[in-house]
Enzyme design. Structure first.
Site, PDB file in Angstrom:
ATOM      1  N   SER A  32       2.682 -10.223   1.556  1.00 40.08           N
ATOM      2  CA  SER A  32       2.232  -9.801   2.888  1.00 40.08           C
ATOM      3  C   SER A  32       1.642 -10.928   3.725  1.00 40.08           C
ATOM      4  O   SER A  32       0.691 -11.582   3.315  1.00 40.08           O
ATOM      5  CB  SER A  32       1.165  -8.708   2.753  1.00 40.08           C
ATOM      6  OG  SER A  32       1.620  -7.707   1.904  1.00 40.08           O
ATOM      7  N   HIS A  63      13.917  -8.316   9.218  1.00 44.57           N
ATOM      8  CA  HIS A  63      14.439  -9.545   8.635  1.00 44.57           C
ATOM      9  C   HIS A  63      13.759  -9.865   7.311  1.00 44.57           C
ATOM     10  O   HIS A  63      13.743 -10.998   6.869  1.00 44.57           O
ATOM     11  CB  HIS A  63      14.261 -10.707   9.612  1.00 44.57           C
ATOM     12  CG  HIS A  63      15.063 -10.517  10.858  1.00 44.57           C
ATOM     13  ND1 HIS A  63      16.430 -10.586  10.858  1.00 44.57           N
ATOM     14  CD2 HIS A  63      14.693 -10.226  12.126  1.00 44.57           C
ATOM     15  CE1 HIS A  63      16.879 -10.354  12.082  1.00 44.57           C
ATOM     16  NE2 HIS A  63      15.838 -10.127  12.874  1.00 44.57           N
ATOM     17  N   HIS A  85       9.402  -4.135  -5.047  1.00 43.67           N
ATOM     18  CA  HIS A  85       8.256  -3.578  -5.762  1.00 43.67           C
ATOM     19  C   HIS A  85       8.688  -2.405  -6.633  1.00 43.67           C
ATOM     20  O   HIS A  85       9.600  -1.661  -6.265  1.00 43.67           O
ATOM     21  CB  HIS A  85       7.201  -3.063  -4.776  1.00 43.67           C
ATOM     22  CG  HIS A  85       6.668  -4.099  -3.841  1.00 43.67           C
ATOM     23  ND1 HIS A  85       7.246  -4.363  -2.628  1.00 43.67           N
ATOM     24  CD2 HIS A  85       5.598  -4.935  -3.942  1.00 43.67           C
ATOM     25  CE1 HIS A  85       6.567  -5.330  -2.016  1.00 43.67           C
ATOM     26  NE2 HIS A  85       5.569  -5.702  -2.801  1.00 43.67           N
ATOM     27  N   TYR A  87       7.031   0.264  -6.993  1.00 49.66           N
ATOM     28  CA  TYR A  87       6.738   1.541  -6.316  1.00 49.66           C
ATOM     29  C   TYR A  87       7.869   1.988  -5.398  1.00 49.66           C
ATOM     30  O   TYR A  87       7.922   3.130  -4.971  1.00 49.66           O
ATOM     31  CB  TYR A  87       5.388   1.505  -5.567  1.00 49.66           C
ATOM     32  CG  TYR A  87       5.281   0.480  -4.460  1.00 49.66           C
ATOM     33  CD1 TYR A  87       5.982   0.623  -3.274  1.00 49.66           C
ATOM     34  CD2 TYR A  87       4.449  -0.626  -4.614  1.00 49.66           C
ATOM     35  CE1 TYR A  87       5.870  -0.318  -2.253  1.00 49.66           C
ATOM     36  CE2 TYR A  87       4.326  -1.572  -3.604  1.00 49.66           C
ATOM     37  CZ  TYR A  87       5.043  -1.411  -2.435  1.00 49.66           C
ATOM     38  OH  TYR A  87       4.937  -2.339  -1.439  1.00 49.66           O
ATOM     39  N   GLU A  88       8.799   1.070  -5.108  1.00 46.31           N
ATOM     40  CA  GLU A  88       9.964   1.461  -4.314  1.00 46.31           C
ATOM     41  C   GLU A  88      11.013   2.148  -5.183  1.00 46.31           C
ATOM     42  O   GLU A  88      12.019   2.637  -4.678  1.00 46.31           O
ATOM     43  CB  GLU A  88      10.589   0.226  -3.645  1.00 46.31           C
ATOM     44  CG  GLU A  88       9.676  -0.444  -2.630  1.00 46.31           C
ATOM     45  CD  GLU A  88      10.254  -1.764  -2.137  1.00 46.31           C
ATOM     46  OE1 GLU A  88      11.057  -1.736  -1.199  1.00 46.31           O
ATOM     47  OE2 GLU A  88       9.923  -2.816  -2.715  1.00 46.31           O
ATOM     48  N   ALA A 115      -1.027  -9.835  -1.695  1.00 48.10           N
ATOM     49  CA  ALA A 115      -2.265  -9.271  -1.162  1.00 48.10           C
ATOM     50  C   ALA A 115      -2.895  -8.495  -2.305  1.00 48.10           C
ATOM     51  O   ALA A 115      -2.190  -7.856  -3.088  1.00 48.10           O
ATOM     52  CB  ALA A 115      -1.951  -8.336   0.001  1.00 48.10           C
ATOM     53  N   MET A 213      -0.121  -4.604  -6.546  1.00 46.49           N
ATOM     54  CA  MET A 213       1.054  -3.817  -6.960  1.00 46.49           C
ATOM     55  C   MET A 213       2.318  -4.666  -7.089  1.00 46.49           C
ATOM     56  O   MET A 213       3.424  -4.151  -6.931  1.00 46.49           O
ATOM     57  CB  MET A 213       1.308  -2.694  -5.947  1.00 46.49           C
ATOM     58  CG  MET A 213       0.105  -1.822  -5.645  1.00 46.49           C
ATOM     59  SD  MET A 213       0.467  -0.672  -4.308  1.00 46.49           S
ATOM     60  CE  MET A 213      -1.190  -0.060  -3.935  1.00 46.49           C
ATOM     61  N   SER A 214       2.167  -5.949  -7.348  1.00 48.23           N
ATOM     62  CA  SER A 214       3.359  -6.794  -7.460  1.00 48.23           C
ATOM     63  C   SER A 214       3.137  -7.845  -8.539  1.00 48.23           C
ATOM     64  O   SER A 214       2.248  -7.694  -9.374  1.00 48.23           O
ATOM     65  CB  SER A 214       3.633  -7.475  -6.106  1.00 48.23           C
ATOM     66  OG  SER A 214       2.597  -8.372  -5.791  1.00 48.23           O
ATOM     67  N   ASN A 237      -9.068  -6.843   0.982  1.00 52.32           N
ATOM     68  CA  ASN A 237     -10.032  -5.738   1.105  1.00 52.32           C
ATOM     69  C   ASN A 237     -10.826  -5.676  -0.188  1.00 52.32           C
ATOM     70  O   ASN A 237     -10.369  -6.174  -1.214  1.00 52.32           O
ATOM     71  CB  ASN A 237      -9.274  -4.416   1.303  1.00 52.32           C
ATOM     72  CG  ASN A 237      -8.292  -4.134   0.156  1.00 52.32           C
ATOM     73  OD1 ASN A 237      -7.212  -4.739   0.109  1.00 52.32           O
ATOM     74  ND2 ASN A 237      -8.674  -3.284  -0.757  1.00 52.32           N
ATOM     75  N   HIS A 249      -3.685   0.397   4.658  1.00 50.84           N
ATOM     76  CA  HIS A 249      -2.711  -0.686   4.753  1.00 50.84           C
ATOM     77  C   HIS A 249      -2.994  -1.533   6.001  1.00 50.84           C
ATOM     78  O   HIS A 249      -2.770  -2.745   5.996  1.00 50.84           O
ATOM     79  CB  HIS A 249      -1.299  -0.101   4.786  1.00 50.84           C
ATOM     80  CG  HIS A 249      -0.217  -1.133   4.795  1.00 50.84           C
ATOM     81  ND1 HIS A 249      -0.071  -2.071   3.787  1.00 50.84           N
ATOM     82  CD2 HIS A 249       0.775  -1.387   5.679  1.00 50.84           C
ATOM     83  CE1 HIS A 249       0.960  -2.858   4.078  1.00 50.84           C
ATOM     84  NE2 HIS A 249       1.488  -2.472   5.212  1.00 50.84           N
TER      85      HIS A 249
HETATM   86  N1  HPA Z   1      -5.224  -2.179  -4.468  1.00 51.59           N
HETATM   87  C1  HPA Z   1      -3.945  -2.404  -4.816  1.00 51.59           C
HETATM   88  N2  HPA Z   1      -3.119  -3.198  -4.145  1.00 51.59           N
HETATM   89  C2  HPA Z   1      -3.624  -3.811  -3.054  1.00 51.59           C
HETATM   90  C3  HPA Z   1      -4.947  -3.627  -2.632  1.00 51.59           C
HETATM   91  C4  HPA Z   1      -5.792  -2.772  -3.381  1.00 51.59           C
HETATM   92  O1  HPA Z   1      -6.981  -2.547  -3.070  1.00 51.59           O
HETATM   93  N3  HPA Z   1      -5.108  -4.391  -1.513  1.00 51.59           N
HETATM   94  C5  HPA Z   1      -3.925  -5.007  -1.287  1.00 51.59           C
HETATM   95  N4  HPA Z   1      -3.017  -4.661  -2.219  1.00 51.59           N
END
Ligand code: HPA
Length: 274
Positions: A32, A63, A85, A87-88, A115, A213-214, A237, A249
């Site tokens: 990200s 893109h 990912h 989750y996809e 991220a 998540m990656s 975050n 998000h």
């Molecule tokens: N949890 C999981 N994946 C994330 C987070 C989170 O708090 N922030 C960015 N990707």
């Protein structure tokens, strides 16, 4: 489970070699906010994922689904603009298939960024964290299934998943740019839900500093293939339950955007040293 064999890896790699004469030494999988690095690749050839044989069919928009080959500061690179990912709905071996193809193209070291939520309460949104290690909490592993000994050993060593040498370079480079990076353990979960506060307390007890998540399946395949890995998280975050506010998000994207310049200049300075 999709069986990944040398045949399909070679078919994907030959197609790419037909499009670009670059022999990449460095692979880049940028999460990200860092897709913009694509604009800094010199003489870039862009190849849509959809055109590459056996590449997963991309669910990403715009893109974001393309592979770029070119040079950065004189070093030949291959960059994924947009990643896959779990989750996809992709299996772990599918999310990591591009890493197999990178190896076939000649890649020796890989930079992965993502991220992540801060689990360590001394972290702050906007911090960058060099991964010292990871916890694979996806319950999956991209190497499950028959092992092709030509690709790597059956039971790969993971005691230095993230290269000590590259971590040192990342920390020194950040210091030379006047800031300090965190260094910690990334917990990789399936998503797509963010975690519950109880899960975050559990992750902290288990020894993780950040959560996302990656990354873990890509890194497992890279290590299987003998590729040296550097991982850097942008702490976008604080993880669930640390602050009295919901996660979104939007917040993740806003923080990624806020530190993008700093992250980009760090990555650009690291690449020639990889
Ligand atoms: N949890 C999981 N994946 C994330 C987070 C989170 O708090 N922030 C960015 N990707």
């Amino acid at each position: 489970m999709t069986i990944i064999n040398q045949g399909i890896i070679q078919e994907a790699a030959s197609y790419i070699q037909g499009e670009s004469a670059i022999k990449p030494e460095i692979g880049l999988i940028l999460g990200s906010g860092l897709g913009i690095l694509a604009e800094l690749i010199e003489d870039a050839v862009r190849i849509p994922y959809d055109d590459i044989p056996h590449f997963p069919v991309s669910t990403v928009e715009g893109h974001e689904g393309e592979l770029l080959l070119g040079t950065i500061k004189g070093r030949p690179v291959v960059m994924m603009k947009g990643r896959f990912h779990m989750y996809e709905g992709y299996g772990p071996e599918v999310t990591a298939f591009p890493v197999r193809v990178m190896k076939e193209l000649g890649v020796q070291s890989l930079l992965v960024t993502n991220a992540a939520g801060g689990v360590n309460t001394s972290y702050q949104p906007g911090d960058l964290m060099v991964l010292s290690d990871h916890l694979n909490l996806t319950g999956k592993n991209p190497l499950i299934g028959p092992n092709d000994n030509n690709l790597g050993v059956r039971f790969p060593d993971m005691s230095e998943a993230y290269s000590r040498r590259l971590r040192g370079i990342a920390k020194e480079t950040a210091a030379s740019q006047g800031f300090k990076v965190q260094e910690g353990v990334y917990a990789g979960l399936l998503g797509p839900t963010y975690e519950t506060p109880a899960e975050i307390r559990m992750l902290r007890t288990l020894g993780s500093d950040a959560v996302g998540m990656s990354t873990v399946s890509e890194v497992i395949v890279a290590r299987h293939a003998g590729i040296e890995v550097l991982g850097i998280s942008c702490i976008t975050n604080m993880a669930a339950g640390i602050l009295d506010q919901p996660l979104s998000h939007d917040e993740v994207m806003e923080t990624a955007e806020r530190v993008r310049e700093q992250f980009l200049s760090l990555v650009l300075a690291i690449i020639p040293q990889m």
